[in-house]
Design an enzyme around this catalytic site. Structure first.
Site, short mmCIF file in Angstrom:
data_model
loop_
_atom_site.label_atom_id
_atom_site.label_comp_id
_atom_site.label_asym_id
_atom_site.label_seq_id
_atom_site.Cartn_x
_atom_site.Cartn_y
_atom_site.Cartn_z
N LYS A 91 22.22 0.07 -12.14
CA LYS A 91 23.11 1.05 -11.50
C LYS A 91 24.51 1.00 -12.08
CE LYS A 91 20.65 1.99 -7.29
NZ LYS A 91 20.57 1.96 -5.83
N LYS A 108 12.07 10.32 -6.07
CA LYS A 108 13.14 11.27 -5.71
C LYS A 108 14.07 11.55 -6.87
CE LYS A 108 13.06 9.81 -1.01
NZ LYS A 108 13.09 8.44 -0.50
N LYS A 127 5.40 8.05 -12.16
CA LYS A 127 5.40 7.83 -10.72
C LYS A 127 6.17 8.93 -9.97
CE LYS A 127 7.25 4.31 -7.68
NZ LYS A 127 7.94 3.04 -7.54
P1 AMP Z 1 12.43 4.88 -2.77
O1 AMP Z 1 12.07 6.29 -2.42
O2 AMP Z 1 12.33 4.63 -4.26
O3 AMP Z 1 13.71 4.41 -2.14
O4 AMP Z 1 11.29 3.93 -2.18
C1 AMP Z 1 11.10 3.68 -0.80
C2 AMP Z 1 9.75 3.00 -0.60
O5 AMP Z 1 8.67 3.87 -1.02
C3 AMP Z 1 9.57 1.72 -1.43
O6 AMP Z 1 8.85 0.76 -0.66
C4 AMP Z 1 8.74 2.16 -2.63
O7 AMP Z 1 7.96 1.12 -3.15
C5 AMP Z 1 7.86 3.26 -2.03
N1 AMP Z 1 7.55 4.28 -3.07
C6 AMP Z 1 8.44 5.14 -3.65
N2 AMP Z 1 7.82 5.96 -4.55
C7 AMP Z 1 6.50 5.60 -4.56
C8 AMP Z 1 5.33 6.06 -5.26
N3 AMP Z 1 5.40 7.07 -6.14
N4 AMP Z 1 4.15 5.47 -5.01
C9 AMP Z 1 4.07 4.46 -4.11
N5 AMP Z 1 5.11 3.98 -3.39
C10 AMP Z 1 6.33 4.53 -3.60
#
Ligand code: AMP
Ligand code: TRP
Length: 336
Positions: A115, A198, A195
């Site tokens: 970051k 967001k 993957k």
């Molecule tokens: P984030 O949206 O990156 O802040 O992630 C929040 C939670 O969602 C975390 O526990 C991530 O591991 C899970 N997560 C985010 N994107 C994915 C994805 N494409 N597949 C599985 N888990 C996800």
């Protein structure tokens, strides 16, 4: 006794990657552990990201994240579910831990380096972020932290912070463990580029609260097994995005039929996607209905969070008293 803690970033509308990768596990662990499952929307962490600088945005994102988790089934009457800034002890313990955490250890954190490298000027909060995260967990003496792979390093640091405190002031905190979902579920993006996330924008994500029409507009042109150029070409559902989604949304019988249909070219990709939409609707419609009902009764959401903060404080306040007293802050043992 197991005590589970996890922090949820208020990052806006969650997608199905968040749902399958995280939110569903929180609900499941909540059913297992009741009030020993503690979930916190980490709004004090959020303004380390520029998107949450705006006050109206921060409160909207926090509310929306609470609503989405409640809609998925997180019950503030059963688990402890609250907003970080409503429990002041997080900030206090965070400060205490900054006193002895070496800056060098913080500078080694991958998320920090990543970051900070993209910023012209690095706020100290970005460096201190994992210290506050350690305080979140240790304030409840939690031993089990369900997180994604990227957070493992922060949990390791939390263990070191606990060890250091225990060494200096006597046994106080457990050394918590990160628990990763077995097989580390990874939901691919609907645009076919890695993957779902967001940061990759709306074209990659299927929102948990997105309308069926909008989901179909993304799914219809989504890439499938490139071997299927013509309708009559057989394909391999194991390497197809739509196959991955079927495994998440469709029942076993449908998955068998789809696998066979794809391999024998018995079903075309568009029909395969239509079958998938049936599963998506079945899974998301009840969640979306609950979300709508909650949005119509915001006081129920806010009330649930206040109740959660009160419950959290009954654990956090005595731990903070213990910390103050062990450290020798004058008058601490008398409480507040
Ligand atoms: P984030 O949206 O990156 O802040 O992630 C929040 C939670 O969602 C975390 O526990 C991530 O591991 C899970 N997560 C985010 N994107 C994915 C994805 N494409 N597949 C599985 N888990 C996800
Ligand atoms: N850092 C975590 C993330 O980016 C969020 C978080 C804050 C957290 N405090 C926590 C996660 C405590 C687990 C435990 O997703």
């Amino acid at each position: 006794m197991t005590r589970v803690f996890s922090g949820i970033q208020p990052t806006g509308e969650p997608h199905i990657g968040n749902y399958f990768g995280a939110m569903r596990n929180y609900v499941r662990l909540g059913e297992q552990h009741g009030e020993n499952a503690i979930y916190c929307i980490v709004d004090l962490h959020a303004p380390t990201n520029p998107h949450a600088y705006d006050p109206a945005t921060l409160s909207r994102l926090t509310f929306d994240m609470a609503l989405a988790n409640m809609a998925v089934g997180l019950d503030p009457g059963k688990v402890i579910f609250f907003v970080q800034s409503q429990v002041r002890e997080h900030s206090e313990l965070g400060w205490i831990f900054t006193l002895t955490t070496p800056v060098g250890e913080l500078e080694r954190m991958t998320q920090y380096k990543d970051k900070a490298s993209r910023l012209e000027s690095t706020p100290a909060g970005l460096l201190m972020y994992p210290v506050l995260q350690a305080a979140d967990i240790l304030l409840y003496k939690a031993d089990t932290v369900p997180v994604g792979e990227d957070q493992v390093q922060h949990i390791e640091l939390t263990r070191e912070i606990a060890r250091r405190f225990n060494h200096s002031y006597g046994d106080t905190f457990p050394e918590p463990k990160a628990v990763l979902e077995q097989g580390a579920l990874r939901v691919p993006g609907v645009d076919g580029h890695g993957k779902m996330g967001k940061s990759k924008g709306e074209s990659s994500t299927i929102g948990l609260l997105e309308s069926v029409g909008s989901i179909w507009a993304k799914l219809r042109p989504a890439p499938t097994d490139p071997a299927r150029v013509r309708r009559t070409d057989p394909g391999n559902p194991e390497i197809c995005l739509v196959g991955d989604y079927h495994r998440l949304f469709s029942d076993d019988q449908t998955v068998l039929e789809i696998w066979d249909g794809c391999r024998t070219a018995g079903i075309g990709c568009i029909d395969c996607k239509k079958r998938l939409m049936v599963g998506i609707e079945r899974e998301l419609t009840p969640i979306q209905a609950r979300a709508e009902a909650l949005r119509a009764t915001p006081d129920a959401v806010l009330g649930g969070l206040h109740h959660g903060a009160e419950r959290a404080r009954t654990i956090a306040a005595p731990v903070m008293d213990e910390v103050r007293s062990k450290m020798g802050f004058l008058g601490a043992s008398a409480g507040r």
